[in-house]
Design a protein around this motif. Sequence first.
Motif, PDB file in Angstrom:
ATOM      1  N   ALA A 145       1.074  -6.313   2.817  1.00  0.00           N
ATOM      2  CA  ALA A 145       2.349  -5.607   2.960  1.00  0.00           C
ATOM      3  C   ALA A 145       3.395  -6.128   1.983  1.00  0.00           C
ATOM      4  O   ALA A 145       4.183  -5.348   1.431  1.00  0.00           O
ATOM      5  N   MET A 146       3.425  -7.433   1.737  1.00  0.00           N
ATOM      6  CA  MET A 146       4.406  -8.003   0.806  1.00  0.00           C
ATOM      7  C   MET A 146       4.126  -7.535  -0.621  1.00  0.00           C
ATOM      8  O   MET A 146       5.057  -7.215  -1.373  1.00  0.00           O
ATOM      9  N   VAL A 147       2.858  -7.485  -0.999  1.00  0.00           N
ATOM     10  CA  VAL A 147       2.505  -6.999  -2.334  1.00  0.00           C
ATOM     11  C   VAL A 147       2.874  -5.523  -2.457  1.00  0.00           C
ATOM     12  O   VAL A 147       3.433  -5.091  -3.475  1.00  0.00           O
ATOM     13  N   LEU A 148       2.581  -4.738  -1.428  1.00  0.00           N
ATOM     14  CA  LEU A 148       2.899  -3.314  -1.474  1.00  0.00           C
ATOM     15  C   LEU A 148       4.406  -3.067  -1.545  1.00  0.00           C
ATOM     16  O   LEU A 148       4.861  -2.171  -2.268  1.00  0.00           O
ATOM     17  N   ALA A 149       5.205  -3.853  -0.823  1.00  0.00           N
ATOM     18  CA  ALA A 149       6.661  -3.697  -0.894  1.00  0.00           C
ATOM     19  C   ALA A 149       7.159  -3.996  -2.310  1.00  0.00           C
ATOM     20  O   ALA A 149       8.015  -3.276  -2.843  1.00  0.00           O
ATOM     21  N   GLU A 150       6.621  -5.038  -2.923  1.00  0.00           N
ATOM     22  CA  GLU A 150       6.999  -5.381  -4.301  1.00  0.00           C
ATOM     23  C   GLU A 150       6.534  -4.299  -5.271  1.00  0.00           C
ATOM     24  O   GLU A 150       7.282  -3.893  -6.174  1.00  0.00           O
ATOM     25  N   ALA A 151       5.312  -3.799  -5.099  1.00  0.00           N
ATOM     26  CA  ALA A 151       4.790  -2.737  -5.965  1.00  0.00           C
ATOM     27  C   ALA A 151       5.621  -1.466  -5.814  1.00  0.00           C
ATOM     28  O   ALA A 151       5.865  -0.755  -6.797  1.00  0.00           O
ATOM     29  N   HIS A 152       6.066  -1.186  -4.609  1.00  0.00           N
ATOM     30  CA  HIS A 152       6.924  -0.024  -4.375  1.00  0.00           C
ATOM     31  C   HIS A 152       8.220  -0.146  -5.186  1.00  0.00           C
ATOM     32  O   HIS A 152       8.649   0.822  -5.826  1.00  0.00           O
ATOM     33  N   ASN A 153       8.836  -1.308  -5.141  1.00  0.00           N
ATOM     34  CA  ASN A 153      10.082  -1.504  -5.895  1.00  0.00           C
ATOM     35  C   ASN A 153       9.860  -1.302  -7.392  1.00  0.00           C
ATOM     36  O   ASN A 153      10.686  -0.692  -8.073  1.00  0.00           O
ATOM     37  N   ILE A 154       8.749  -1.804  -7.903  1.00  0.00           N
ATOM     38  CA  ILE A 154       8.418  -1.631  -9.323  1.00  0.00           C
ATOM     39  C   ILE A 154       8.187  -0.156  -9.626  1.00  0.00           C
ATOM     40  O   ILE A 154       8.696   0.383 -10.615  1.00  0.00           O
ATOM     41  N   ARG A 155       7.444   0.528  -8.776  1.00  0.00           N
ATOM     42  CA  ARG A 155       7.165   1.954  -8.951  1.00  0.00           C
ATOM     43  C   ARG A 155       8.444   2.773  -8.980  1.00  0.00           C
ATOM     44  O   ARG A 155       8.647   3.613  -9.867  1.00  0.00           O
ATOM     45  N   VAL A 156       9.340   2.523  -8.039  1.00  0.00           N
ATOM     46  CA  VAL A 156      10.595   3.270  -7.973  1.00  0.00           C
ATOM     47  C   VAL A 156      11.445   3.010  -9.220  1.00  0.00           C
ATOM     48  O   VAL A 156      11.989   3.942  -9.816  1.00  0.00           O
ATOM     49  N   ALA A 157      11.529   1.742  -9.630  1.00  0.00           N
ATOM     50  CA  ALA A 157      12.319   1.394 -10.820  1.00  0.00           C
ATOM     51  C   ALA A 157      11.782   2.094 -12.065  1.00  0.00           C
ATOM     52  O   ALA A 157      12.552   2.446 -12.967  1.00  0.00           O
ATOM     53  N   ARG A 158      10.487   2.325 -12.128  1.00  0.00           N
ATOM     54  CA  ARG A 158       9.864   2.984 -13.288  1.00  0.00           C
ATOM     55  C   ARG A 158       9.823   4.504 -13.148  1.00  0.00           C
ATOM     56  O   ARG A 158       9.402   5.201 -14.067  1.00  0.00           O
ATOM     57  N   GLY A 159      10.202   5.011 -11.987  1.00  0.00           N
ATOM     58  CA  GLY A 159      10.208   6.458 -11.776  1.00  0.00           C
ATOM     59  C   GLY A 159       8.838   7.064 -11.588  1.00  0.00           C
ATOM     60  O   GLY A 159       8.661   8.275 -11.779  1.00  0.00           O
ATOM     61  N   ASP A 160       7.850   6.270 -11.179  1.00  0.00           N
ATOM     62  CA  ASP A 160       6.491   6.775 -10.981  1.00  0.00           C
ATOM     63  C   ASP A 160       6.347   7.363  -9.576  1.00  0.00           C
ATOM     64  O   ASP A 160       6.987   6.902  -8.630  1.00  0.00           O
ATOM     65  N   PRO A 161       5.482   8.369  -9.401  1.00  0.00           N
ATOM     66  CA  PRO A 161       5.390   9.064  -8.114  1.00  0.00           C
ATOM     67  C   PRO A 161       4.687   8.278  -7.002  1.00  0.00           C
ATOM     68  O   PRO A 161       4.961   8.506  -5.829  1.00  0.00           O
ATOM     69  N   SER A 162       3.762   7.380  -7.355  1.00  0.00           N
ATOM     70  CA  SER A 162       3.045   6.628  -6.323  1.00  0.00           C
ATOM     71  C   SER A 162       2.561   5.300  -6.897  1.00  0.00           C
ATOM     72  O   SER A 162       2.499   5.122  -8.117  1.00  0.00           O
ATOM     73  N   ILE A 163       2.220   4.393  -6.005  1.00  0.00           N
ATOM     74  CA  ILE A 163       1.741   3.065  -6.410  1.00  0.00           C
ATOM     75  C   ILE A 163       0.368   3.196  -7.040  1.00  0.00           C
ATOM     76  O   ILE A 163      -0.506   3.879  -6.498  1.00  0.00           O
ATOM     77  N   ASN A 164       0.163   2.526  -8.186  1.00  0.00           N
ATOM     78  CA  ASN A 164      -1.159   2.493  -8.813  1.00  0.00           C
ATOM     79  C   ASN A 164      -1.479   1.071  -9.269  1.00  0.00           C
ATOM     80  O   ASN A 164      -0.723   0.133  -8.978  1.00  0.00           O
ATOM     81  N   ASP A 165      -2.578   0.908  -9.979  1.00  0.00           N
ATOM     82  CA  ASP A 165      -3.075  -0.424 -10.355  1.00  0.00           C
ATOM     83  C   ASP A 165      -2.055  -1.262 -11.106  1.00  0.00           C
ATOM     84  O   ASP A 165      -1.906  -2.459 -10.841  1.00  0.00           O
ATOM     85  N   VAL A 166      -1.339  -0.673 -12.062  1.00  0.00           N
ATOM     86  CA  VAL A 166      -0.400  -1.466 -12.863  1.00  0.00           C
ATOM     87  C   VAL A 166       0.753  -1.982 -12.000  1.00  0.00           C
ATOM     88  O   VAL A 166       1.216  -3.114 -12.185  1.00  0.00           O
ATOM     89  N   HIS A 167       1.207  -1.196 -11.030  1.00  0.00           N
ATOM     90  CA  HIS A 167       2.273  -1.653 -10.133  1.00  0.00           C
ATOM     91  C   HIS A 167       1.786  -2.831  -9.289  1.00  0.00           C
ATOM     92  O   HIS A 167       2.533  -3.793  -9.074  1.00  0.00           O
TER      93      HIS A 167
END
Length: 193
Positions: A145-167
């Motif tokens: 969950a902590m990794v996913l929350a961090e990946a979500h923040n990165i995804r949103v900052a980059r304007g991407d539609p969903s979490i993927n490998d790079v996030h």
Amino acid sequence: MQKIQTQGLHHITLNGADRQTSIDFWEGLLGMPFLFEQPNLDAPDINHLYFDPGDGRLITVFTDESRKKDPAPTPNDVGTVHHIAFSVSRVVFNQIAQRLEERGIPNSGHKDRGFMDSFYFRDPLGHLIELACYKFEPPDGFTHAMVLAEAHNIRVARGDPSINDVHLADAIEDLVRRSQPSLSANRGPKQPY
């Protein structure tokens, strides 16, 4: 006013059909040890079965020999449960299609969810079941969950539609950098060749 802070899922209880259908599905298909049973303390004519889904928590099922299984999909109305997801290892995930096929159980086939892979199928009572496998392991001291929350923040900052490998990879790197000290003044990426 203060919150009532939870500390994890304690158990889920489902209304089942007969006892053997529950044992055959939860233990015989999904490998959840059948731990114990007792009468439902609020309705003693109903049996209460307890299974371990693999993390020491519980899936429990109320059974009654007069109820028969019905594989029709459960309602998808407001307030109902859409599906129940269980975690499996990658080696088990790679065998799901074959093992469901051996039993003639219709399923969704492999679904790539960006941060996890999934299979969906219905239990003998029509509940939608998901078997899911994360694509990553969190660093020591962190949860999925902590990794996913961090990946979500990165995804949103980059304007991407969903979490993927790079996030996910960038989230893991960021969490490690913030949580573990280094003697290096510059911890950025380098080209050592």
